[in-house]
Design a protein around this motif. Sequence first.
Motif, short mmCIF file in Angstrom:
data_model
loop_
_atom_site.label_atom_id
_atom_site.label_comp_id
_atom_site.label_asym_id
_atom_site.label_seq_id
_atom_site.Cartn_x
_atom_site.Cartn_y
_atom_site.Cartn_z
N HIS A 140 0.86 -1.34 0.08
CA HIS A 140 0.06 -0.05 -0.08
C HIS A 140 0.96 1.33 -0.05
O HIS A 140 0.41 2.39 0.27
CB HIS A 140 -1.16 -0.03 1.18
CG HIS A 140 -2.43 -0.68 0.71
ND1 HIS A 140 -2.39 -2.06 0.32
CD2 HIS A 140 -3.47 -0.50 0.50
CE1 HIS A 140 -3.42 -2.39 -0.17
NE2 HIS A 140 -4.24 -1.49 0.01
N ASP A 145 -6.96 3.94 6.75
CA ASP A 145 -8.35 3.51 7.06
C ASP A 145 -8.43 2.11 7.04
O ASP A 145 -7.46 1.35 7.03
CB ASP A 145 -9.13 4.04 5.92
CG ASP A 145 -8.72 3.65 4.36
OD1 ASP A 145 -8.62 2.04 4.29
OD2 ASP A 145 -8.28 4.40 3.10
N PRO A 146 -9.70 1.66 7.27
CA PRO A 146 -9.84 0.01 7.59
C PRO A 146 -9.36 -0.86 6.52
O PRO A 146 -8.46 -1.78 6.66
CB PRO A 146 -11.18 -0.20 7.51
CG PRO A 146 -12.02 1.23 7.98
CD PRO A 146 -10.82 2.23 7.22
N GLN A 147 -9.37 -0.52 4.88
CA GLN A 147 -8.99 -1.52 4.02
C GLN A 147 -7.46 -1.41 4.07
O GLN A 147 -6.77 -2.58 3.79
CB GLN A 147 -9.76 -1.00 2.86
CG GLN A 147 -11.07 -1.26 2.45
CD GLN A 147 -11.94 -0.15 2.86
OE1 GLN A 147 -11.63 0.55 3.84
NE2 GLN A 147 -12.93 0.13 2.05
N VAL A 148 -6.99 -0.35 4.09
CA VAL A 148 -5.58 -0.15 4.02
C VAL A 148 -4.86 -0.69 5.05
O VAL A 148 -3.75 -1.49 5.23
CB VAL A 148 -4.91 1.31 3.97
CG1 VAL A 148 -3.62 1.34 4.05
CG2 VAL A 148 -5.60 1.87 2.62
N ARG A 149 -5.59 -1.01 6.33
CA ARG A 149 -4.86 -1.48 7.39
C ARG A 149 -5.07 -2.97 7.59
O ARG A 149 -4.53 -3.76 8.26
CB ARG A 149 -5.72 -0.93 8.93
CG ARG A 149 -5.27 0.38 9.16
CD ARG A 149 -5.62 0.85 10.70
NE ARG A 149 -7.13 0.82 10.59
CZ ARG A 149 -8.11 1.74 10.56
NH1 ARG A 149 -7.46 3.12 10.54
NH2 ARG A 149 -9.19 1.67 10.72
N TYR A 150 -5.89 -3.38 6.60
CA TYR A 150 -6.05 -4.89 6.74
C TYR A 150 -4.75 -5.39 5.81
O TYR A 150 -4.36 -6.59 5.75
CB TYR A 150 -7.15 -5.20 5.68
CG TYR A 150 -8.44 -5.60 6.51
CD1 TYR A 150 -8.64 -6.74 7.20
CD2 TYR A 150 -9.62 -4.71 6.19
CE1 TYR A 150 -9.72 -6.44 7.89
CE2 TYR A 150 -10.70 -4.96 6.85
CZ TYR A 150 -10.87 -5.82 7.66
OH TYR A 150 -12.03 -6.22 8.50
N ARG A 151 -3.83 -4.51 4.86
CA ARG A 151 -3.08 -4.89 4.12
C ARG A 151 -1.71 -4.35 4.46
O ARG A 151 -0.82 -5.08 4.49
CB ARG A 151 -3.19 -4.59 2.72
CG ARG A 151 -4.64 -5.14 1.93
CD ARG A 151 -4.29 -6.56 1.79
NE ARG A 151 -3.47 -6.96 0.93
CZ ARG A 151 -2.93 -8.28 0.61
NH1 ARG A 151 -3.77 -9.34 1.32
NH2 ARG A 151 -1.73 -8.59 0.04
N ILE A 207 -3.94 -3.43 15.98
CA ILE A 207 -5.29 -2.80 16.68
C ILE A 207 -5.95 -3.96 17.40
O ILE A 207 -6.32 -3.73 18.48
CB ILE A 207 -6.05 -2.01 15.66
CG1 ILE A 207 -5.52 -0.92 15.22
CG2 ILE A 207 -7.48 -1.81 16.34
CD1 ILE A 207 -6.09 -0.31 14.16
N ALA A 222 -1.72 2.77 15.66
CA ALA A 222 -2.47 2.10 14.51
C ALA A 222 -3.74 2.66 13.98
O ALA A 222 -3.95 2.63 12.93
CB ALA A 222 -2.21 0.57 14.94
N ARG A 223 -4.22 2.88 15.28
CA ARG A 223 -5.86 3.32 14.75
C ARG A 223 -5.72 4.56 14.03
O ARG A 223 -6.77 5.00 13.49
CB ARG A 223 -6.46 3.55 16.23
CG ARG A 223 -7.02 2.12 16.94
CD ARG A 223 -7.93 2.56 18.01
NE ARG A 223 -8.87 3.21 17.80
CZ ARG A 223 -10.21 2.61 17.55
NH1 ARG A 223 -10.31 1.46 17.63
NH2 ARG A 223 -11.37 3.50 17.13
N GLN A 224 -4.88 5.43 14.04
CA GLN A 224 -4.65 6.83 13.57
C GLN A 224 -3.91 6.77 12.18
O GLN A 224 -3.94 7.44 11.47
CB GLN A 224 -3.98 7.63 14.16
CG GLN A 224 -4.92 8.05 15.65
CD GLN A 224 -3.95 9.12 16.57
OE1 GLN A 224 -3.89 10.30 16.06
NE2 GLN A 224 -3.49 8.50 17.71
N ASN A 236 -4.39 -3.85 11.34
CA ASN A 236 -5.43 -4.25 11.79
C ASN A 236 -5.25 -5.26 12.93
O ASN A 236 -5.83 -5.56 13.93
CB ASN A 236 -6.49 -4.73 11.09
CG ASN A 236 -7.49 -3.66 10.46
OD1 ASN A 236 -7.47 -2.43 11.11
ND2 ASN A 236 -8.14 -3.85 9.16
#
Lengths: 288, 176
Positions: free
Chosen positions: A35, A103-109, A82, A98-100, A79
């Motif tokens: 990403h 976004d959710p999708q990016v944090r899955y990868r 998190i 990490a929460r900052q 994620n």
Amino acid sequence: MIPRPFEYHAPQTLPEALALLGAHGDTAKLLAGGHSLLPMMKLRFAQPEHLIDLSKLAELQGIREESGVLWIGAMTTENQLIWSELLQQKCPLLVEGARQIADPQVRYRGTLGGDISHGDPGNDHPALMIALDASFVLQGAQGERVVPADGFFVGTYATLIDPTEILTGVRIPVPAAGTGYCYSKLKRKTGDFATAASAVTLRMHGGRVEDLRIALTNLGDTVIRATDAEDALRGEPFDNAHVDEAARRAMAACHPVSDLRGDEDYKRAMAGEMTRRALHTAYERSVH
Amino acid sequence: MGKKTMVSFALNGSEVDVVVEPRELLIHTLREKCLHTGPHIGCETSHCGACTVDFNGMSVKSCTLLTVQAEGADVKTVEGLAQGGELHALQEGFMQEHGLQCGFCTPGMLMRAYRLLQENPDPTEAEIRYWMAGNLCRCTGYQNIVKAVQYAARKLRGAAVESSHPLLEADAAHAH
């Protein structure tokens, strides 16, 4: 949108990945979450001839505690950080940071190791790693070496990692009980890189600041450890005068670049403000 | 020129084989080779989330994934949401709560919400907004999307659902 053509490799083991890296040298890039790399390739800022996908390497996965030290595999996603109960309990600063991120999708990868290796001053993990006194495990063909986070980041997109090495994981000493922490990040919107951000860990003893670490995000060509600001508070009582002095010194440590997020003066002022807020929150969370 | 390779993955439960260059992005394979044109492309910087699909139990932006990375994967797109002609609770929620206008972001919104509600079946409004932040919408202002996700969450939990739209309720009362 369309990257240049390249060859794709999906090694199954770390030695296999290192061999591929050795064989293809500078023409190869390691693919982690993809990403940062794929967006750069889609804009043709990066044009590697070989991509070596690290997603199959079990050696780069996992979060565990080994005798007071947390080990986090380089391919751990944001994620996963998190949602890790171990980290929520033992290293909440990393979870808050990490929460900052993105976004959710990016944090899955997107992965911890990728965020660190990328060496972008806009990324958040470099400051979090310095505040947590982390060190990085680098594996090369000749063996393994461990380097501290403080000093690892040498310039924009430049780190101590050798082109023939792979970051396999991160070691973080479990913060002592009662350690306060905060990651205070100013951004224009969710998913944006910081206009300014400050990572703080702080420990009190006998009414004074026993020790602390302050690291600043996106306020220079690389992450900045604000040692002068730390010196303003170490051994001193935690009061407004000392905090304000630390914030002033954090501002002095910055050399921000003017861009759409603001000019140098604004970013420098926000570095002070984020540091002040992070210090106050860290103090509130500390045992004192 | 990267050598073409065959990639096999499950798409909405059916096995598909595609032959792609390594540089081909999953969104292009889904749209151009598999003819699943629900997932859309709204940017080239990985921000908008219009291309979101469910990938091995994760919401991913399929514009930032290579098709070769999908070897053996379980991929679900908006085309796989409805079952036997019956709309998924989320699709019904977006319809009942007016959670779409132009419809361009909707497939990505639905697929992200699909995963969100499995991770958190009873999210607060703030949690919905935070965990849907990877999906941009130009039309709705998000308010009705939040209501649509809440509607679907209630339905999936087996609770009674009713549209928050006052005219629909008045209309229904009148009809009786």
